[in-house]
Design an enzyme around this catalytic site. Structure first.
Site, PDB file in Angstrom:
ATOM      1  N   ARG A  31       0.840  -1.165  -0.029  1.00 32.04           N
ATOM      2  CA  ARG A  31       0.117   0.082  -0.071  1.00 32.04           C
ATOM      3  C   ARG A  31       0.950   1.401  -0.060  1.00 32.04           C
ATOM      4  O   ARG A  31       0.419   2.207  -0.618  1.00 32.04           O
ATOM      5  CB  ARG A  31      -0.839   0.026   1.257  1.00 32.04           C
ATOM      6  CG  ARG A  31      -1.881   1.296   1.323  1.00 32.04           C
ATOM      7  CD  ARG A  31      -2.881   0.993   2.424  1.00 32.04           C
ATOM      8  NE  ARG A  31      -3.287   2.446   2.744  1.00 32.04           N
ATOM      9  CZ  ARG A  31      -3.413   2.902   3.770  1.00 32.04           C
ATOM     10  NH1 ARG A  31      -2.998   2.550   5.172  1.00 32.04           N
ATOM     11  NH2 ARG A  31      -4.331   4.208   3.909  1.00 32.04           N
ATOM     12  N   HIS A  74       0.643   4.232  -2.775  1.00 33.44           N
ATOM     13  CA  HIS A  74       0.469   5.541  -2.537  1.00 33.44           C
ATOM     14  C   HIS A  74       1.484   6.537  -2.939  1.00 33.44           C
ATOM     15  O   HIS A  74       1.220   7.728  -3.135  1.00 33.44           O
ATOM     16  CB  HIS A  74      -0.090   5.717  -1.123  1.00 33.44           C
ATOM     17  CG  HIS A  74      -1.505   5.038  -1.068  1.00 33.44           C
ATOM     18  ND1 HIS A  74      -2.405   5.719   0.186  1.00 33.44           N
ATOM     19  CD2 HIS A  74      -2.379   4.099  -1.497  1.00 33.44           C
ATOM     20  CE1 HIS A  74      -3.626   4.830   0.206  1.00 33.44           C
ATOM     21  NE2 HIS A  74      -3.299   4.050  -0.982  1.00 33.44           N
ATOM     22  N   HIS A  78      -5.277  -6.425  -3.625  1.00 34.55           N
ATOM     23  CA  HIS A  78      -6.077  -6.752  -2.464  1.00 34.55           C
ATOM     24  C   HIS A  78      -6.094  -8.058  -1.810  1.00 34.55           C
ATOM     25  O   HIS A  78      -7.022  -8.416  -0.866  1.00 34.55           O
ATOM     26  CB  HIS A  78      -7.460  -5.765  -2.666  1.00 34.55           C
ATOM     27  CG  HIS A  78      -7.621  -4.608  -2.444  1.00 34.55           C
ATOM     28  ND1 HIS A  78      -8.690  -3.616  -2.868  1.00 34.55           N
ATOM     29  CD2 HIS A  78      -6.527  -3.692  -2.004  1.00 34.55           C
ATOM     30  CE1 HIS A  78      -8.187  -2.283  -2.492  1.00 34.55           C
ATOM     31  NE2 HIS A  78      -6.990  -2.291  -1.972  1.00 34.55           N
ATOM     32  N   TRP A 134     -10.002  -8.754   2.305  1.00 36.48           N
ATOM     33  CA  TRP A 134     -10.778  -9.159   1.031  1.00 36.48           C
ATOM     34  C   TRP A 134     -10.719 -10.596   0.762  1.00 36.48           C
ATOM     35  O   TRP A 134     -11.461 -11.062   0.138  1.00 36.48           O
ATOM     36  CB  TRP A 134      -9.994  -8.281  -0.161  1.00 36.48           C
ATOM     37  CG  TRP A 134     -10.230  -6.821  -0.130  1.00 36.48           C
ATOM     38  CD1 TRP A 134     -11.183  -6.309  -0.704  1.00 36.48           C
ATOM     39  CD2 TRP A 134      -9.397  -5.821   0.461  1.00 36.48           C
ATOM     40  NE1 TRP A 134     -11.220  -4.957  -0.646  1.00 36.48           N
ATOM     41  CE2 TRP A 134      -9.994  -4.619   0.183  1.00 36.48           C
ATOM     42  CE3 TRP A 134      -8.207  -5.858   1.386  1.00 36.48           C
ATOM     43  CZ2 TRP A 134      -9.591  -3.462   0.712  1.00 36.48           C
ATOM     44  CZ3 TRP A 134      -7.684  -4.666   1.693  1.00 36.48           C
ATOM     45  CH2 TRP A 134      -8.510  -3.349   1.493  1.00 36.48           C
ATOM     46  N   ASP A 136     -14.217  -1.929  -5.358  1.00 35.74           N
ATOM     47  CA  ASP A 136     -14.054  -3.369  -5.866  1.00 35.74           C
ATOM     48  C   ASP A 136     -14.748  -3.800  -6.697  1.00 35.74           C
ATOM     49  O   ASP A 136     -14.671  -4.337  -7.705  1.00 35.74           O
ATOM     50  CB  ASP A 136     -13.787  -4.413  -4.757  1.00 35.74           C
ATOM     51  CG  ASP A 136     -12.650  -3.933  -3.676  1.00 35.74           C
ATOM     52  OD1 ASP A 136     -11.456  -3.934  -4.170  1.00 35.74           O
ATOM     53  OD2 ASP A 136     -12.726  -3.810  -2.465  1.00 35.74           O
TER      54      ASP A 136
HETATM   55  C1  TBV Z   1      -5.676  -1.144   1.688  1.00 36.50           C
HETATM   56  C2  TBV Z   1      -8.874   1.441  -0.919  1.00 36.50           C
HETATM   57  C3  TBV Z   1      -2.800  -2.218  -2.419  1.00 36.50           C
HETATM   58  N1  TBV Z   1      -7.156  -0.004  -0.071  1.00 36.50           N
HETATM   59  C4  TBV Z   1      -6.560  -0.239   1.310  1.00 36.50           C
HETATM   60  C5  TBV Z   1      -7.689   0.095   2.043  1.00 36.50           C
HETATM   61  C6  TBV Z   1      -8.593   0.787   1.400  1.00 36.50           C
HETATM   62  C7  TBV Z   1      -8.306   0.843   0.122  1.00 36.50           C
HETATM   63  C8  TBV Z   1      -7.580   0.199   3.612  1.00 36.50           C
HETATM   64  C9  TBV Z   1      -6.400   1.219   4.273  1.00 36.50           C
HETATM   65  C10 TBV Z   1      -6.710   0.751   5.656  1.00 36.50           C
HETATM   66  O1  TBV Z   1      -7.736   0.765   6.523  1.00 36.50           O
HETATM   67  O2  TBV Z   1      -5.680   0.200   6.312  1.00 36.50           O
HETATM   68  C11 TBV Z   1      -9.713   1.641   1.889  1.00 36.50           C
HETATM   69  N2  TBV Z   1      -9.706   0.197  -2.425  1.00 36.50           N
HETATM   70  C12 TBV Z   1      -9.143   1.346  -2.141  1.00 36.50           C
HETATM   71  C13 TBV Z   1      -9.444   2.411  -2.904  1.00 36.50           C
HETATM   72  C14 TBV Z   1      -9.819   1.691  -3.787  1.00 36.50           C
HETATM   73  C15 TBV Z   1     -10.123   0.602  -3.938  1.00 36.50           C
HETATM   74  C16 TBV Z   1      -9.248   3.891  -2.511  1.00 36.50           C
HETATM   75  C17 TBV Z   1     -10.541   2.773  -4.877  1.00 36.50           C
HETATM   76  C18 TBV Z   1     -10.643   2.612  -6.142  1.00 36.50           C
HETATM   77  N3  TBV Z   1      -4.752  -0.864  -3.626  1.00 36.50           N
HETATM   78  C19 TBV Z   1      -4.639  -0.587  -4.850  1.00 36.50           C
HETATM   79  C20 TBV Z   1      -3.418  -0.949  -5.459  1.00 36.50           C
HETATM   80  C21 TBV Z   1      -2.760  -1.449  -4.768  1.00 36.50           C
HETATM   81  C22 TBV Z   1      -3.477  -1.518  -3.584  1.00 36.50           C
HETATM   82  C23 TBV Z   1      -3.217  -0.416  -7.026  1.00 36.50           C
HETATM   83  C24 TBV Z   1      -1.532  -2.020  -5.056  1.00 36.50           C
HETATM   84  C25 TBV Z   1      -0.813  -1.945  -6.089  1.00 36.50           C
HETATM   85  N4  TBV Z   1      -4.426  -1.373  -0.396  1.00 36.50           N
HETATM   86  C26 TBV Z   1      -3.435  -2.367  -1.037  1.00 36.50           C
HETATM   87  C27 TBV Z   1      -3.101  -3.028   0.039  1.00 36.50           C
HETATM   88  C28 TBV Z   1      -3.943  -2.786   1.047  1.00 36.50           C
HETATM   89  C29 TBV Z   1      -4.842  -1.875   0.698  1.00 36.50           C
HETATM   90  C30 TBV Z   1      -2.089  -4.393  -0.201  1.00 36.50           C
HETATM   91  O3  TBV Z   1      -5.857   0.347  -5.219  1.00 36.50           O
HETATM   92  C31 TBV Z   1      -3.791  -3.382   2.505  1.00 36.50           C
HETATM   93  C32 TBV Z   1      -2.988  -2.582   3.484  1.00 36.50           C
HETATM   94  C33 TBV Z   1      -6.620  -0.495  -7.446  1.00 36.50           C
HETATM   95  C34 TBV Z   1      -2.810  -3.301   4.917  1.00 36.50           C
HETATM   96  O4  TBV Z   1      -3.056  -4.480   5.264  1.00 36.50           O
HETATM   97  O5  TBV Z   1      -2.508  -2.332   5.732  1.00 36.50           O
HETATM   98  C35 TBV Z   1      -7.473  -1.220  -5.363  1.00 36.50           C
HETATM   99  C36 TBV Z   1      -6.964  -0.072  -6.113  1.00 36.50           C
HETATM  100  O6  TBV Z   1     -10.460  -0.152  -4.675  1.00 36.50           O
HETATM  101  C37 TBV Z   1      -7.679   1.092  -6.024  1.00 36.50           C
END
Ligand code: TBV
Length: 297
Positions: free
Chosen positions: A77, A81, A203, A219, A249
């Site tokens: 993440r 970001h 995810h 997820w 998602d």
């Molecule tokens: C965590 C958001 C990799 N993603 C994550 C959270 C949220 C989102 C939880 C944060 C938290 O409370 O700790 C709310 N999911 C989204 C958002 C969209 C979504 C904003 C919007 C369309 N995500 C991602 C990409 C990648 C990730 C491109 C990596 C390549 N994000 C990710 C991981 C975790 C989050 C591995 O965005 C878990 C982190 C494409 C943890 O366990 O601490 C999905 C996409 O769909 C938008």
């Protein structure tokens, strides 16, 4: 003793980027004219070009961290970001570690990522020659491998942003919006529908935390394993009540083409990994190198 040291052209590690930046970043360090009491010219460690052994030493340190602290998901993440602020139209943002500075660090989308940055600080202290930008991206690709995912090709040589290079709030996607919003954000980065879909498969790792995003839960059933289970879960007619589905998602199911890709990835893990590798490497290099070594996509 060291009175007559010729000017030294110091090529910064980041000058690997383009010939023009190489020129701009060439610094002439001229020793004082008079007998100086300064012993010699000290070069900050950062100016040593990254080497293959630096990368492999940092990989070893990251794997050791993950053996004791399974923080691979938050590293993925963090890297996303940092890179995901890129704007292809003007080249601002990208994988440049600007996320470590306020105000960007404080943007709501980045809640909790200080945990990831703090966990990496001892590794940066141990290997100061790696840029923060490389470290954040390497932590992500090593985290994916550590979780059983594919080996994403990695190139060292990213330049760290300065404090003035932080991007404004709002460049990362909102979790409560649908496909139109996702496209707006990803197209701004120069990424396409396939890349949106396959990257969402990240995810498969981790979870949302109530105190960070306001959402809660993983997820997939085994959030420390990187596999295609994210796609399997979002396609189920009956959602597993213990698992999370954000509107972003479900957005992937809004459009026939991206839904078909979800089905392909759910049925064929190799197809998921093959496409994931290309998209993730591209994401990890946004705004960083003048040439791409990524052939397709
Ligand atoms: C965590 C958001 C990799 N993603 C994550 C959270 C949220 C989102 C939880 C944060 C938290 O409370 O700790 C709310 N999911 C989204 C958002 C969209 C979504 C904003 C919007 C369309 N995500 C991602 C990409 C990648 C990730 C491109 C990596 C390549 N994000 C990710 C991981 C975790 C989050 C591995 O965005 C878990 C982190 C494409 C943890 O366990 O601490 C999905 C996409 O769909 C938008």
């Amino acid at each position: 003793m060291n009175a007559f040291v010729a000017p030294i052209a110091v090529l910064h590690a980041e000058s690997l980027c383009t010939p023009s930046t190489a020129l701009r970043r060439t610094t002439f360090v001229t020793p004082a004219r008079t007998q100086s009491r300064l012993p010699t010219v000290f070069l900050p460690a950062r100016r040593t070009p990254p080497t293959a052994s630096l990368e492999s030493d940092v990989r070893t340190a990251l794997n050791k961290l993950y053996d004791t602290t399974p923080c691979m998901p938050i590293m993925v993440r963090l890297a996303w970001h940092d890179a995901g602020t890129y704007k292809v139209a003007d080249g601002t943002g990208g994988a440049n570690a600007s996320i470590r500075y306020l105000p960007e660090k404080g943007h709501a989308a980045n809640n909790g990522l200080n945990i990831a940055m703090d966990l990496l600080e001892p590794i940066k202290a141990q290997f100061p020659a790696i840029s923060y930008a490389d470290l954040y991206q390497l932590a992500s690709v090593v985290g994916i491998e550590h979780s059983g995912g594919p080996k994403v090709p990695f190139r060292m040589g990213r330049t760290d942003a300065g404090e003035a290079d932080t991007t404004e709030d709002g460049r990362l996607p909102d979790a409560d919006k649908r496909m139109g919003h996702l496209r707006e954000v990803f197209y701004r980065m120069g990424l396409n529908d396939t890349e949106i879909t396959v990257l969402s498969g990240a995810h498969t790792l981790g979870r949302a935390h109530q105190d960070r995003s306001g959402f809660d839960g993983p997820w997939t059933k085994v959030p420390v394993v990187f596999d295609n289970s994210y796609f399997v879960e979002i396609l189920k007619d009956e959602p597993d009540p213990d698992l999370l589905r954000l509107s972003s998602d479900l957005a992937l199911l809004d459009i026939p083409e991206t839904k078909a890709l979800c089905e392909k990835y759910a049925n064929d893990q190799k197809a998921f990994f093959d496409d994931y590798i290309l998209a993730h490497q591209k994401l990890s290099e946004l705004g960083c190198f003048s040439t791409s070594n990524i052939s397709s996509s």
